[in-house]
Scaffold this motif. Structure first.
Motif, PDB file in Angstrom:
ATOM      1  N   SER A  55     -29.405 -11.552 -32.650  1.00 18.36           N
ATOM      2  CA  SER A  55     -28.548 -12.735 -32.693  1.00 18.36           C
ATOM      3  C   SER A  55     -29.093 -13.896 -31.867  1.00 18.36           C
ATOM      4  O   SER A  55     -28.705 -15.038 -32.083  1.00 18.36           O
ATOM      5  N   TYR A  88     -29.619  -4.751 -39.951  1.00 17.61           N
ATOM      6  CA  TYR A  88     -28.926  -6.014 -39.696  1.00 17.61           C
ATOM      7  C   TYR A  88     -29.950  -7.133 -39.518  1.00 17.61           C
ATOM      8  O   TYR A  88     -30.983  -6.954 -38.865  1.00 17.61           O
ATOM      9  N   TYR A  89     -29.620  -8.273 -40.091  1.00 15.11           N
ATOM     10  CA  TYR A  89     -30.424  -9.480 -39.908  1.00 15.11           C
ATOM     11  C   TYR A  89     -29.492 -10.652 -39.603  1.00 15.11           C
ATOM     12  O   TYR A  89     -28.368 -10.716 -40.111  1.00 15.11           O
ATOM     13  N   TRP A  90     -29.994 -11.542 -38.776  1.00 16.17           N
ATOM     14  CA  TRP A  90     -29.288 -12.787 -38.496  1.00 16.17           C
ATOM     15  C   TRP A  90     -30.061 -13.923 -39.165  1.00 16.17           C
ATOM     16  O   TRP A  90     -31.307 -13.908 -39.198  1.00 16.17           O
ATOM     17  N   ARG A 103     -24.637 -13.283 -40.061  1.00 14.35           N
ATOM     18  CA  ARG A 103     -25.229 -11.957 -39.949  1.00 14.35           C
ATOM     19  C   ARG A 103     -25.081 -11.249 -41.280  1.00 14.35           C
ATOM     20  O   ARG A 103     -24.064 -11.402 -41.977  1.00 14.35           O
TER      21      ARG A 103
END
Length: 542
Positions: A55, A88-90, A103
């Motif tokens: 993040s 997970y990627y932001w 996100r």
């Protein structure tokens, strides 16, 4: 003196169509969202886009230029590829000193999947505490929207809030109506927190429309439908294959999202290809309802659906369907805008599920502004009579989620409740609106938690689980038991009201009396012989 322009990310960001190695990222540049965006005659605009694994964006793995296309109201539909599954990627869009961040999570084979499904969010009927709750639930893998994302009605006084744009009839006005909804802060937060997949129903265009047919103004309908479809695309993180060679006269909404061997979502479009509702779209049981030409899917979509349903399909097969599939005898009459108007389409689907021993089908639906749980019935020898027969099997379970805000009229409540004894396959009915359904899927079990906000007139209203159902995995369709209600409220035994009781309201009872913190307070009324009612209270632990 030069003044700084308004925030061009006023409509937020979103991600959608998660795959194992890709996801669609969306935003729309709109400095004046309710007035056609405020971008004037600007052409395509390239805006910086960063993809990171944290993040704080200290580990950026991709940095590129996304294109806000002028022909699509400066919306971005950027497909990010080369991603890792279950990760997970932001992401962060930037433009002229402003930025907007979200996100997302890729799909992949995993031991469990947690998702929420929602529908029917008329903003004139309330705020979105549901979306605040979804945004805060960081354990969710995705959100499924089952239709009626916007409502096409005119601004109306008297509710918690009202539309700020006129009733849409063309592309420009549908753009403004979508922007009106997209500006809600809780809806934006839910989009920024999780990837979504989408279905639509009728109110994205017009009440009860069927394919290319309007019940109101046929002469203007083709233009209205094309404009609404384009505005829908411009405001959703949909993949580019939504578009056809002739965009927005014909689009492809139906599709598949897979989570390995555990689960697949098969998203249906039951509006664009259907034939006209039989029986004049009225609550009845006319001979036309039995006509084999009535079709809710269209031949191409039906063949696609069947091709993705076989004995080799994943453990759970979730059919994301905007309008309820169950048969419901309203005593008398049937709701022909739903699958009860297209009984041969339902028969062919159930027959395919049975003959091909498709593992564990579950249908999730919306539209009806109430929570339902039903076992879907099939009989190989009497398929059109299956819901009336005691010897039919449960081919699938249907979970129908209540609305985010849209209410069910008292007349419909009375009709549905009065007909429940005629429909024993319905295991649960709750007319309260203002909720959503949270699901947890494991190899052995499908759990559906029905959640409700205390009061959609209050944006900060608490949201709590009111009932939970489980479906045990069973690959043999002859042995399926369907949905089972679970007792999830502790310390107090659940007591169902007798037939002469009725629920008249409820509220969160935090701090209600010594030792009763964290309970639901359910006022009930006892009907007396003279027809009057006496109120008493029943507490359930939350």
């Amino acid at each position: 003196m030069r003044t700084r322009a308004s925030n061009p990310f006023a409509l937020g960001v979103a991600s959608g169509n998660p795959q194992e190695d890709s996801v669609v990222l969306w935003t729309r540049l709109a400095s004046d969202p309710l007035n056609d965006g405020g971008m004037g005659a600007a052409g395509d605009i390239e805006i910086p886009l960063e993809i990171a694994t944290n993040s704080s964006f200290t580990n950026v793995i991709q940095s590129t230029q996304a294109v806000a296309e002028a022909r699509y109201a400066h919306s971005v539909h950027h497909v990010v590829t080369g991603l890792q599954p279950n990760t997970y990627y932001w992401y962060r869009f930037s433009y002229r000193g402003y930025s907007a961040t979200g996100r997302t999570l890729t799909a992949g084979n995993r031991g469990d999947v947690r998702f929420a499904f929602v529908n029917c969010q008329n903003l004139q009927e309330g705020f979105y505490p549901v979306y605040r709750d979804i945004a805060q639930d960081r354990s969710l893998d995705l959100v499924v929207h089952l239709g009626d994302y916007i409502y096409e009605s005119a601004p109306a006084p008297g509710g918690p809030r009202k539309h700020r744009t006129k009733a849409p009839v063309d592309l420009a006005s549908f753009r403004n109506r979508h922007a009106d909804y997209k500006m809600d802060r809780d809806l934006q937060a839910a989009h920024a927190a999780h990837p979504w997949i989408f279905n639509w129903d009728d109110h994205e265009v017009e009440n009860d429309y069927a394919g290319g047919t309007s019940w109101y103004d046929q002469a203007a309908f083709a233009r209205k439908r094309a404009g609404s479809y384009q505005a829908y695309y411009e405001h959703m993180p949909l993949p580019p294959d939504f578009l056809q060679p002739k965009p927005f006269d014909d689009v492809t909404l139906y599709g598949k999202v897979s989570y390995g061997d555990l689960l697949q979502f098969l998203v249906l479009d039951v509006r664009q290809y259907r034939t006209l509702q039989p029986c004049g779209d009225s609550l009845t049981n006319c001979p036309e309802r039995y006509d084999t030409k009535n079709d809710i899917l269209g031949s191409e979509q039906e063949e696609w659906l069947k091709s993705n349903l076989s004995a080799e399909s994943p453990r759970w097969n979730v059919i994301a369907n905007s309008i309820f599939m169950l048969e419901y005898d309203h005593d008398p009459g049937y709701y022909v805008d739903g699958w009860d108007g297209y009984i041969h389409s339902r028969k062919r689907l159930f027959e395919h599920l049975y003959d091909n021993r498709v593992p564990n089908p579950v249908v999730i639906s919306g539209d009806i502004h109430a929570a339902w749980v039903a076992n879907l019935k099939y009989h190989p020898d009497f398929p059109l009579e299956a819901f009336e027969r005691d010897d039919s099997i449960t081919i699938a379970t249907e979970f129908i989620g209540t609305s985010v805000t849209s209410t069910l009229s008292s007349g419909w409540v009375s009709t549905y409740r009065g007909a429940l004894p005629k429909n024993p396959h319905v295991k649960y009915f709750d007319e309260r609106s203002g909720g959503y359904t949270r699901c947890i899927v494991t190899p052995d079990n499908f759990r559906a938690e029905y959640k409700l906000a205390q009061n959609v007139a209050d944006r900060l209203s608490p949201v709590k689980t009111v009932v939970t159902f489980d479906v045990a995995a069973e690959d043999n369709p002859n042995l399926r038991q369907g949905a089972t209600m679970m007792e999830t409220l502790t310390d107090v035994k659940l007591v169902e009201p007798e037939p002469d009781y009725r629920v008249v309201g409820w509220r969160w009872a935090e701090g209600y009396g010594a030792g009763k913190e964290g309970y639901w307070l359910l006022p009930r009324q006892l009907k007396l012989p003279d027809g009057s009612y006496v109120e008493f209270e029943q507490l359930k632990r939350g």
